[in-house]
Motif scaffolding. Structure first.
Motif, short mmCIF file in Angstrom:
data_model
loop_
_atom_site.label_atom_id
_atom_site.label_comp_id
_atom_site.label_asym_id
_atom_site.label_seq_id
_atom_site.Cartn_x
_atom_site.Cartn_y
_atom_site.Cartn_z
N ALA A 75 2.67 5.88 -3.13
CA ALA A 75 3.79 6.73 -3.55
C ALA A 75 3.95 6.71 -5.08
O ALA A 75 4.21 7.75 -5.69
N MET A 76 3.75 5.55 -5.69
CA MET A 76 4.07 5.41 -7.13
C MET A 76 2.87 5.69 -8.04
O MET A 76 3.05 5.96 -9.22
N HIS A 77 1.66 5.54 -7.50
CA HIS A 77 0.46 5.65 -8.35
C HIS A 77 -0.59 6.57 -7.73
O HIS A 77 -1.64 6.11 -7.27
N PRO A 78 -0.34 7.88 -7.76
CA PRO A 78 -1.32 8.81 -7.19
C PRO A 78 -2.65 8.79 -7.95
O PRO A 78 -3.66 9.31 -7.45
N GLU A 79 -2.66 8.17 -9.15
CA GLU A 79 -3.91 8.10 -9.94
C GLU A 79 -4.90 7.10 -9.34
O GLU A 79 -6.08 7.11 -9.70
N HIS A 80 -4.45 6.22 -8.45
CA HIS A 80 -5.34 5.22 -7.86
C HIS A 80 -5.75 5.62 -6.44
O HIS A 80 -5.02 6.32 -5.76
N THR A 81 -6.92 5.13 -6.01
CA THR A 81 -7.25 5.21 -4.58
C THR A 81 -7.24 3.78 -4.03
O THR A 81 -7.51 2.83 -4.77
N ILE A 82 -6.96 3.67 -2.74
CA ILE A 82 -6.86 2.34 -2.14
C ILE A 82 -7.77 2.23 -0.93
O ILE A 82 -7.73 3.08 -0.02
N THR A 83 -8.60 1.20 -0.93
CA THR A 83 -9.35 0.85 0.27
C THR A 83 -8.73 -0.43 0.80
O THR A 83 -8.67 -1.44 0.09
N ASN A 84 -8.24 -0.35 2.02
CA ASN A 84 -7.61 -1.50 2.66
C ASN A 84 -8.66 -2.21 3.53
O ASN A 84 -9.14 -1.66 4.51
N ASP A 121 11.02 -5.56 -3.48
CA ASP A 121 11.11 -6.15 -4.82
C ASP A 121 9.82 -6.90 -5.15
O ASP A 121 9.34 -6.87 -6.29
N HIS A 122 9.25 -7.57 -4.15
CA HIS A 122 7.97 -8.25 -4.35
C HIS A 122 6.87 -7.24 -4.69
O HIS A 122 6.09 -7.44 -5.62
N CYS A 123 6.84 -6.12 -3.97
CA CYS A 123 5.80 -5.11 -4.20
C CYS A 123 5.90 -4.53 -5.62
O CYS A 123 4.89 -4.35 -6.30
N ILE A 181 0.85 -1.20 0.00
CA ILE A 181 0.00 0.00 0.00
C ILE A 181 0.88 1.25 0.00
O ILE A 181 0.65 2.21 -0.75
N ARG A 182 1.92 1.25 0.82
CA ARG A 182 2.83 2.40 0.87
C ARG A 182 3.48 2.61 -0.51
O ARG A 182 3.57 3.73 -1.01
N HIS A 183 3.88 1.52 -1.15
CA HIS A 183 4.47 1.58 -2.50
C HIS A 183 3.47 2.17 -3.50
O HIS A 183 3.80 3.09 -4.26
N MET A 184 2.24 1.67 -3.48
CA MET A 184 1.25 2.10 -4.48
C MET A 184 0.86 3.57 -4.29
O MET A 184 0.73 4.31 -5.26
N ALA A 204 7.02 -6.05 -8.18
CA ALA A 204 6.58 -7.11 -9.11
C ALA A 204 5.05 -7.18 -9.16
O ALA A 204 4.46 -7.29 -10.24
N ILE A 205 4.42 -7.07 -8.01
CA ILE A 205 2.94 -7.12 -8.00
C ILE A 205 2.36 -5.93 -8.75
O ILE A 205 1.39 -6.06 -9.51
N ASP A 206 2.96 -4.77 -8.53
CA ASP A 206 2.55 -3.55 -9.24
C ASP A 206 2.59 -3.81 -10.76
O ASP A 206 1.62 -3.54 -11.49
N LEU A 207 3.69 -4.37 -11.23
CA LEU A 207 3.85 -4.63 -12.67
C LEU A 207 2.81 -5.64 -13.17
O LEU A 207 2.18 -5.44 -14.21
N VAL A 208 2.66 -6.73 -12.44
CA VAL A 208 1.71 -7.77 -12.87
C VAL A 208 0.31 -7.19 -12.87
O VAL A 208 -0.47 -7.40 -13.82
N PHE A 209 -0.02 -6.42 -11.85
CA PHE A 209 -1.36 -5.83 -11.75
C PHE A 209 -1.67 -4.95 -12.97
O PHE A 209 -2.75 -5.00 -13.54
#
Ligand code: NAD
Ligand code: TYD
Length: 341
Positions: free
Chosen positions: A22-31, A215-217, A17-20, A219-224
Protein backbone atom coordinates in the motif's frame (compact mmCIF):
# COMPACT_ATOMS: atom_id res chain seq x y z
CA UNK A 1 13.49 -2.45 -5.46
CA UNK A 2 12.74 -6.19 -5.60
CA UNK A 3 12.36 -7.22 -1.97
CA UNK A 4 12.47 -10.80 -0.76
CA UNK A 5 10.28 -10.98 2.35
CA UNK A 6 10.67 -14.26 4.22
CA UNK A 7 8.01 -15.60 6.59
CA UNK A 8 5.45 -13.28 5.01
CA UNK A 9 2.57 -15.72 5.51
CA UNK A 10 2.80 -15.39 9.28
CA UNK A 11 1.31 -12.77 11.60
CA UNK A 12 3.71 -9.82 11.35
CA UNK A 13 5.02 -10.66 7.87
CA UNK A 14 1.54 -10.63 6.32
CA UNK A 15 0.67 -7.32 7.97
CA UNK A 16 4.01 -5.95 6.77
CA UNK A 17 3.50 -7.07 3.17
CA UNK A 18 0.05 -5.43 3.11
CA UNK A 19 1.62 -2.23 4.52
CA UNK A 20 4.47 -2.20 1.97
CA UNK A 21 2.26 -2.89 -1.04
CA UNK A 22 0.00 0.00 0.00
CA UNK A 23 2.75 2.48 0.95
CA UNK A 24 5.49 1.62 -1.57
CA UNK A 25 4.16 0.87 -5.05
CA UNK A 26 7.75 1.41 -6.30
CA UNK A 27 8.80 -1.95 -4.79
CA UNK A 28 7.87 -5.51 -5.72
CA UNK A 29 7.62 -8.19 -3.06
CA UNK A 30 8.35 -11.89 -3.27
CA UNK A 31 7.06 -13.65 -0.19
CA UNK A 32 9.10 -16.80 0.54
CA UNK A 33 7.48 -18.91 3.22
CA UNK A 34 7.69 -22.59 4.16
CA UNK A 35 4.05 -22.53 5.36
CA UNK A 36 4.68 -24.22 8.67
CA UNK A 37 1.75 -24.54 11.08
CA UNK A 38 1.98 -20.74 11.55
CA UNK A 39 2.03 -19.76 7.86
CA UNK A 40 -1.35 -19.09 6.31
CA UNK A 41 -1.92 -17.71 2.82
CA UNK A 42 -5.44 -16.70 3.79
CA UNK A 43 -3.70 -13.81 5.60
CA UNK A 44 -2.82 -12.36 2.19
CA UNK A 45 -5.92 -13.22 0.13
CA UNK A 46 -6.62 -9.53 -0.57
CA UNK A 47 -3.22 -8.90 -2.19
CA UNK A 48 -2.39 -12.23 -3.83
CA UNK A 49 -3.41 -11.10 -7.33
CA UNK A 50 -1.45 -7.85 -7.32
CA UNK A 51 1.25 -7.80 -10.03
CA UNK A 52 3.75 -6.40 -7.50
CA UNK A 53 3.34 -9.47 -5.25
CA UNK A 54 4.45 -13.10 -5.71
CA UNK A 55 4.56 -16.10 -3.41
CA UNK A 56 7.04 -18.97 -3.29
CA UNK A 57 6.67 -21.91 -0.95
CA UNK A 58 10.19 -22.66 0.26
CA UNK A 59 12.40 -23.05 3.30
CA UNK A 60 14.87 -20.25 4.08
CA UNK A 61 17.44 -23.02 4.64
CA UNK A 62 17.13 -24.03 0.95
CA UNK A 63 20.04 -22.18 -0.72
CA UNK A 64 19.31 -23.68 -4.13
CA UNK A 65 15.86 -22.11 -4.33
CA UNK A 66 17.01 -18.80 -2.85
CA UNK A 67 19.93 -18.63 -5.31
CA UNK A 68 17.49 -19.08 -8.20
CA UNK A 69 15.54 -15.93 -7.24
CA UNK A 70 16.16 -12.35 -8.27
CA UNK A 71 16.02 -9.70 -5.54
CA UNK A 72 17.79 -6.56 -4.33
CA UNK A 73 17.08 -6.79 -0.60
CA UNK A 74 15.89 -9.22 2.07
CA UNK A 75 13.61 -8.63 5.06
CA UNK A 76 13.67 -11.70 7.27
CA UNK A 77 10.57 -12.48 9.33
CA UNK A 78 10.78 -16.27 8.93
CA UNK A 79 11.13 -17.95 12.29
CA UNK A 80 9.76 -20.41 14.75
CA UNK A 81 8.22 -17.85 17.09
CA UNK A 82 6.52 -19.43 20.09
CA UNK A 83 8.37 -19.75 23.40
CA UNK A 84 6.20 -22.65 24.64
CA UNK A 85 6.99 -24.72 21.55
CA UNK A 86 10.71 -24.02 21.96
CA UNK A 87 10.51 -25.46 25.47
CA UNK A 88 8.94 -28.67 24.11
CA UNK A 89 11.40 -29.04 21.19
CA UNK A 90 14.09 -26.52 20.33
CA UNK A 91 15.35 -28.30 17.17
CA UNK A 92 13.20 -26.46 14.59
CA UNK A 93 14.11 -23.19 16.33
CA UNK A 94 17.82 -23.77 15.81
CA UNK A 95 17.27 -24.99 12.25
CA UNK A 96 15.11 -22.10 11.04
CA UNK A 97 16.14 -19.23 13.29
CA UNK A 98 19.90 -19.86 13.24
CA UNK A 99 20.77 -21.95 10.17
CA UNK A 100 18.02 -20.26 8.15
CA UNK A 101 19.37 -16.81 8.97
CA UNK A 102 22.89 -17.93 8.04
CA UNK A 103 21.55 -19.22 4.72
CA UNK A 104 19.93 -15.83 3.99
CA UNK A 105 23.12 -14.00 4.99
CA UNK A 106 25.04 -16.10 2.45
CA UNK A 107 22.46 -15.27 -0.21
CA UNK A 108 22.75 -11.56 0.64
CA UNK A 109 26.56 -11.78 0.55
CA UNK A 110 26.58 -13.28 -2.95
CA UNK A 111 24.49 -10.37 -4.24
CA UNK A 112 25.97 -7.64 -2.03
CA UNK A 113 22.39 -6.82 -1.08
CA UNK A 114 21.01 -5.33 2.12
CA UNK A 115 19.16 -7.41 4.67
CA UNK A 116 16.96 -6.37 7.58
CA UNK A 117 16.70 -9.04 10.24
CA UNK A 118 13.54 -8.90 12.36
CA UNK A 119 14.40 -9.82 15.93
CA UNK A 120 12.86 -9.51 19.37
CA UNK A 121 13.35 -7.80 22.74
CA UNK A 122 13.44 -11.30 24.24
CA UNK A 123 17.15 -11.56 23.30
CA UNK A 124 17.94 -9.20 26.22
CA UNK A 125 16.31 -11.49 28.81
CA UNK A 126 14.31 -10.31 31.81
CA UNK A 127 14.78 -6.99 33.63
CA UNK A 128 13.37 -6.13 37.09
CA UNK A 129 13.53 -2.36 36.67
CA UNK A 130 14.81 0.09 34.06
CA UNK A 131 14.86 -0.54 30.31
CA UNK A 132 17.03 -2.37 27.81
CA UNK A 133 18.76 -0.19 25.22
CA UNK A 134 20.46 -1.36 22.04
CA UNK A 135 23.73 -1.48 24.02
CA UNK A 136 22.40 -3.83 26.71
CA UNK A 137 24.00 -7.27 26.84
CA UNK A 138 22.18 -10.18 25.21
CA UNK A 139 21.02 -12.60 27.95
CA UNK A 140 18.33 -14.86 26.43
CA UNK A 141 16.49 -17.24 28.76
CA UNK A 142 14.25 -19.41 26.55
CA UNK A 143 15.40 -21.63 23.67
CA UNK A 144 13.38 -19.33 21.36
CA UNK A 145 15.16 -16.22 22.66
CA UNK A 146 18.54 -17.99 22.48
CA UNK A 147 17.94 -18.94 18.85
CA UNK A 148 16.98 -15.34 17.98
CA UNK A 149 20.01 -14.02 19.88
CA UNK A 150 22.22 -16.45 17.94
CA UNK A 151 20.82 -15.17 14.66
CA UNK A 152 21.41 -11.56 15.79
CA UNK A 153 25.04 -12.42 16.55
CA UNK A 154 25.46 -13.98 13.10
CA UNK A 155 24.05 -10.83 11.48
CA UNK A 156 26.46 -8.72 13.52
CA UNK A 157 29.37 -10.98 12.58
CA UNK A 158 28.56 -10.87 8.84
CA UNK A 159 28.39 -7.08 9.02
CA UNK A 160 31.71 -6.84 10.85
CA UNK A 161 33.51 -9.47 8.77
CA UNK A 162 32.21 -8.78 5.29
CA UNK A 163 31.11 -5.14 5.60
CA UNK A 164 27.60 -6.12 4.57
CA UNK A 165 24.63 -3.73 4.71
CA UNK A 166 22.76 -5.43 7.56
CA UNK A 167 20.36 -4.06 10.18
CA UNK A 168 18.51 -5.60 13.12
CA UNK A 169 15.21 -4.59 14.74
CA UNK A 170 14.23 -5.81 18.21
CA UNK A 171 10.55 -5.36 18.88
CA UNK A 172 8.42 -6.02 21.95
CA UNK A 173 5.22 -8.15 22.03
CA UNK A 174 2.95 -7.52 19.04
CA UNK A 175 -0.83 -7.81 18.87
CA UNK A 176 -3.38 -7.24 16.12
CA UNK A 177 -5.17 -9.05 13.28
CA UNK A 178 -3.96 -12.42 11.92
CA UNK A 179 -2.03 -13.42 15.05
CA UNK A 180 -1.94 -17.18 15.48
CA UNK A 181 -4.21 -18.17 18.39
CA UNK A 182 -1.42 -19.79 20.42
CA UNK A 183 -0.16 -16.34 21.53
CA UNK A 184 -1.68 -14.72 24.63
CA UNK A 185 -4.09 -12.14 23.17
CA UNK A 186 -5.70 -14.23 20.38
CA UNK A 187 -5.65 -17.26 22.69
CA UNK A 188 -7.69 -15.37 25.29
CA UNK A 189 -10.14 -14.01 22.71
CA UNK A 190 -10.70 -17.31 20.88
CA UNK A 191 -10.94 -19.30 24.14
CA UNK A 192 -13.45 -16.86 25.63
CA UNK A 193 -15.60 -17.00 22.50
CA UNK A 194 -15.66 -20.79 22.76
CA UNK A 195 -16.21 -20.88 26.52
CA UNK A 196 -12.86 -22.60 27.04
CA UNK A 197 -10.58 -22.20 30.04
CA UNK A 198 -7.91 -19.51 29.79
CA UNK A 199 -4.56 -20.70 31.16
CA UNK A 200 -2.67 -18.02 33.11
CA UNK A 201 0.92 -19.01 33.76
CA UNK A 202 2.16 -18.56 37.34
CA UNK A 203 0.66 -15.57 39.17
CA UNK A 204 -0.23 -13.71 35.95
CA UNK A 205 1.87 -10.73 37.02
CA UNK A 206 4.56 -11.08 34.35
CA UNK A 207 4.99 -7.87 32.39
CA UNK A 208 5.32 -7.39 28.64
CA UNK A 209 5.52 -4.20 26.57
CA UNK A 210 2.74 -4.43 23.96
CA UNK A 211 2.73 -2.76 20.55
CA UNK A 212 0.21 -2.85 17.72
CA UNK A 213 1.52 -4.75 14.70
CA UNK A 214 0.83 -1.72 12.44
CA UNK A 215 3.21 0.39 14.51
CA UNK A 216 5.85 -2.34 14.24
CA UNK A 217 5.39 -2.51 10.45
CA UNK A 218 5.84 1.27 10.09
CA UNK A 219 9.03 1.03 12.15
CA UNK A 220 10.47 -1.75 9.98
CA UNK A 221 9.62 0.24 6.86
CA UNK A 222 11.56 3.23 8.26
CA UNK A 223 14.56 1.18 9.38
CA UNK A 224 14.65 -0.63 6.03
CA UNK A 225 14.72 2.61 4.06
CA UNK A 226 16.72 4.85 6.36
CA UNK A 227 19.01 2.95 8.75
CA UNK A 228 22.76 2.72 8.27
CA UNK A 229 24.58 -0.57 7.83
CA UNK A 230 25.16 -2.25 11.19
CA UNK A 231 22.40 -0.34 13.00
CA UNK A 232 20.26 -2.03 15.65
CA UNK A 233 16.90 -0.51 16.63
CA UNK A 234 14.65 -1.32 19.58
CA UNK A 235 10.95 -0.95 18.74
CA UNK A 236 8.51 -0.71 21.63
CA UNK A 237 5.15 0.71 22.56
CA UNK A 238 6.08 2.31 25.91
CA UNK A 239 3.18 0.21 27.13
CA UNK A 240 3.93 -2.19 29.98
CA UNK A 241 1.06 -4.44 30.98
CA UNK A 242 0.65 -7.37 33.36
CA UNK A 243 -0.78 -10.48 31.71
CA UNK A 244 -3.68 -10.71 34.16
CA UNK A 245 -4.69 -7.10 33.48
CA UNK A 246 -4.76 -7.68 29.73
CA UNK A 247 -6.79 -10.85 30.19
CA UNK A 248 -9.36 -9.04 32.34
CA UNK A 249 -9.58 -6.11 29.89
CA UNK A 250 -10.15 -8.50 27.00
CA UNK A 251 -12.84 -10.43 28.85
CA UNK A 252 -14.63 -7.23 29.84
CA UNK A 253 -14.58 -6.07 26.21
CA UNK A 254 -15.85 -9.43 24.96
CA UNK A 255 -18.65 -9.42 27.56
CA UNK A 256 -19.75 -5.98 26.43
CA UNK A 257 -19.47 -6.64 22.70
CA UNK A 258 -21.20 -10.04 22.76
CA UNK A 259 -23.66 -9.50 25.61
CA UNK A 260 -22.14 -12.46 27.50
CA UNK A 261 -22.25 -12.46 31.28
CA UNK A 262 -18.98 -10.94 32.55
CA UNK A 263 -18.75 -13.22 35.61
CA UNK A 264 -19.09 -16.29 33.40
CA UNK A 265 -16.20 -15.11 31.23
CA UNK A 266 -14.04 -14.24 34.26
CA UNK A 267 -14.76 -17.75 35.54
CA UNK A 268 -12.75 -19.12 32.58
CA UNK A 269 -9.51 -17.69 34.03
CA UNK A 270 -7.47 -20.65 35.24
CA UNK A 271 -4.12 -20.23 36.98
CA UNK A 272 -1.80 -23.02 35.85
CA UNK A 273 1.78 -24.14 36.53
CA UNK A 274 4.27 -21.48 35.44
CA UNK A 275 6.17 -21.70 32.17
CA UNK A 276 9.72 -22.96 32.93
CA UNK A 277 12.19 -20.05 32.92
CA UNK A 278 9.30 -17.59 32.49
CA UNK A 279 10.78 -14.10 32.02
CA UNK A 280 9.27 -11.75 34.60
CA UNK A 281 9.46 -8.46 32.75
CA UNK A 282 10.39 -7.23 29.28
CA UNK A 283 10.96 -3.50 28.91
CA UNK A 284 12.87 -1.75 26.14
CA UNK A 285 13.79 1.83 25.49
CA UNK A 286 12.77 2.91 21.95
CA UNK A 287 14.42 6.37 22.24
CA UNK A 288 16.91 5.66 19.43
CA UNK A 289 14.29 5.02 16.73
CA UNK A 290 12.18 7.91 18.04
CA UNK A 291 14.99 10.45 17.95
CA UNK A 292 17.00 9.31 14.92
CA UNK A 293 14.20 8.18 12.58
CA UNK A 294 11.28 10.18 13.99
CA UNK A 295 9.16 7.05 14.59
CA UNK A 296 6.68 6.82 17.40
CA UNK A 297 3.97 4.32 18.25
CA UNK A 298 0.52 5.63 17.34
CA UNK A 299 -2.03 3.06 18.44
CA UNK A 300 -3.60 3.63 21.82
CA UNK A 301 -3.57 0.27 23.64
CA UNK A 302 -7.23 0.15 24.73
CA UNK A 303 -8.37 1.20 21.25
CA UNK A 304 -6.02 -1.29 19.58
CA UNK A 305 -7.14 -4.08 21.88
CA UNK A 306 -10.81 -3.29 21.26
CA UNK A 307 -10.26 -3.28 17.46
CA UNK A 308 -8.40 -6.56 17.74
CA UNK A 309 -11.35 -8.12 19.59
CA UNK A 310 -13.62 -6.79 16.81
CA UNK A 311 -11.36 -8.38 14.18
CA UNK A 312 -11.47 -11.80 15.87
CA UNK A 313 -15.24 -11.49 16.25
CA UNK A 314 -15.61 -10.64 12.56
CA UNK A 315 -13.15 -13.31 11.41
CA UNK A 316 -14.29 -16.31 13.38
CA UNK A 317 -13.96 -18.52 10.29
CA UNK A 318 -10.24 -17.63 10.05
CA UNK A 319 -9.33 -18.74 13.58
CA UNK A 320 -11.89 -21.55 13.76
CA UNK A 321 -10.24 -23.22 10.75
CA UNK A 322 -6.85 -22.88 12.44
CA UNK A 323 -8.10 -24.32 15.71
CA UNK A 324 -9.80 -27.22 13.94
CA UNK A 325 -6.65 -27.97 11.95
CA UNK A 326 -8.62 -27.62 8.73
CA UNK A 327 -6.25 -24.97 7.44
CA UNK A 328 -3.46 -27.52 7.15
CA UNK A 329 -5.34 -29.05 4.24
CA UNK A 330 -6.23 -25.67 2.79
CA UNK A 331 -3.18 -25.13 0.62
CA UNK A 332 -3.10 -28.52 -1.00
CA UNK A 333 -6.82 -28.38 -1.77
CA UNK A 334 -6.57 -24.81 -3.10
CA UNK A 335 -3.26 -24.90 -4.90
CA UNK A 336 -1.77 -28.41 -4.90
CA UNK A 337 1.70 -29.30 -3.62
CA UNK A 338 4.63 -26.90 -4.10
CA UNK A 339 2.64 -24.21 -5.87
CA UNK A 340 4.06 -20.76 -6.48
CA UNK A 341 4.36 -18.20 -9.20
P1 NAD B 1 4.65 -16.37 13.01
O1 NAD B 1 4.97 -17.63 13.73
O2 NAD B 1 3.25 -15.88 12.98
O3 NAD B 1 5.13 -16.49 11.48
C1 NAD B 1 6.35 -17.07 11.12
C2 NAD B 1 6.31 -17.32 9.62
O4 NAD B 1 7.59 -17.88 9.23
C3 NAD B 1 5.24 -18.34 9.20
O5 NAD B 1 4.57 -17.88 8.05
C4 NAD B 1 6.05 -19.59 8.88
O6 NAD B 1 5.44 -20.42 7.90
C5 NAD B 1 7.36 -19.00 8.40
N1 NAD B 1 8.49 -19.92 8.52
C6 NAD B 1 8.85 -20.64 9.62
N2 NAD B 1 9.94 -21.38 9.35
C7 NAD B 1 10.29 -21.10 8.07
C8 NAD B 1 11.34 -21.54 7.23
N3 NAD B 1 12.26 -22.43 7.65
N4 NAD B 1 11.42 -21.04 5.97
C9 NAD B 1 10.49 -20.15 5.52
N5 NAD B 1 9.47 -19.72 6.27
C10 NAD B 1 9.38 -20.18 7.55
O7 NAD B 1 5.64 -15.28 13.63
P2 NAD B 1 5.41 -13.72 13.84
O8 NAD B 1 4.80 -13.51 15.17
O9 NAD B 1 4.81 -13.15 12.63
O10 NAD B 1 6.94 -13.24 13.95
C11 NAD B 1 7.67 -12.85 12.78
C12 NAD B 1 9.08 -12.46 13.19
O11 NAD B 1 9.02 -11.39 14.13
C13 NAD B 1 9.85 -13.58 13.88
O12 NAD B 1 11.19 -13.51 13.42
C14 NAD B 1 9.77 -13.24 15.36
O13 NAD B 1 10.90 -13.72 16.05
C15 NAD B 1 9.75 -11.73 15.29
N6 NAD B 1 9.07 -11.06 16.42
C16 NAD B 1 7.81 -11.42 16.79
C17 NAD B 1 7.17 -10.74 17.83
C18 NAD B 1 5.76 -11.08 18.25
O14 NAD B 1 5.27 -10.53 19.23
N7 NAD B 1 5.04 -11.94 17.53
C19 NAD B 1 7.84 -9.70 18.50
C20 NAD B 1 9.14 -9.36 18.09
C21 NAD B 1 9.73 -10.04 17.04
P1 TYD C 1 3.24 -15.12 24.54
O1 TYD C 1 2.11 -14.53 23.75
O2 TYD C 1 3.52 -16.58 24.38
O3 TYD C 1 4.53 -14.22 24.23
P2 TYD C 1 6.00 -14.25 24.93
O4 TYD C 1 6.11 -15.38 25.85
O5 TYD C 1 6.89 -14.39 23.74
O6 TYD C 1 6.11 -12.92 25.62
O7 TYD C 1 2.95 -14.85 26.07
C1 TYD C 1 2.80 -13.54 26.59
C2 TYD C 1 2.73 -13.66 28.10
O8 TYD C 1 1.53 -14.36 28.45
C3 TYD C 1 3.87 -14.44 28.70
O9 TYD C 1 4.23 -13.86 29.96
C4 TYD C 1 3.30 -15.82 28.93
C5 TYD C 1 1.84 -15.54 29.20
N1 TYD C 1 0.89 -16.59 28.76
C6 TYD C 1 -0.05 -17.12 29.67
O10 TYD C 1 -0.09 -16.73 30.86
N2 TYD C 1 -0.92 -18.07 29.22
C7 TYD C 1 -0.89 -18.54 27.93
O11 TYD C 1 -1.69 -19.43 27.58
C8 TYD C 1 0.07 -17.98 27.01
C9 TYD C 1 0.13 -18.46 25.59
C10 TYD C 1 0.94 -17.00 27.48
Amino acid sequence: MRILVTGGAGFIGSNFIRHMLAMHPEHTITNLDKLTYAGNLENLKDVEDLPSYAFIKADICNNTIIDSLEFDAIINFAAESHVDRSILDSSPFLQTNVIGTQSLLEAAKKRSCRMLHVSTDEVYGSIDWGFFTEESPIMPNSPYAASKASSDLLVRAYHETFGMDLTITRCSNNYGPYQFPEKLIPLVISSALQGRQIPVYGDGRNVRDWIHVNDHCRAIDLVFHRARAGDIYNIGGRNEQMNIDIIKSLLAMIAEKTGTDKETLFGLITFVKDRPGHDRRYAIDPTKIETTLGWEHETDFDKGLSETVDWYLANRAWWSRIISGEYLNYYTSQYGEGFGR
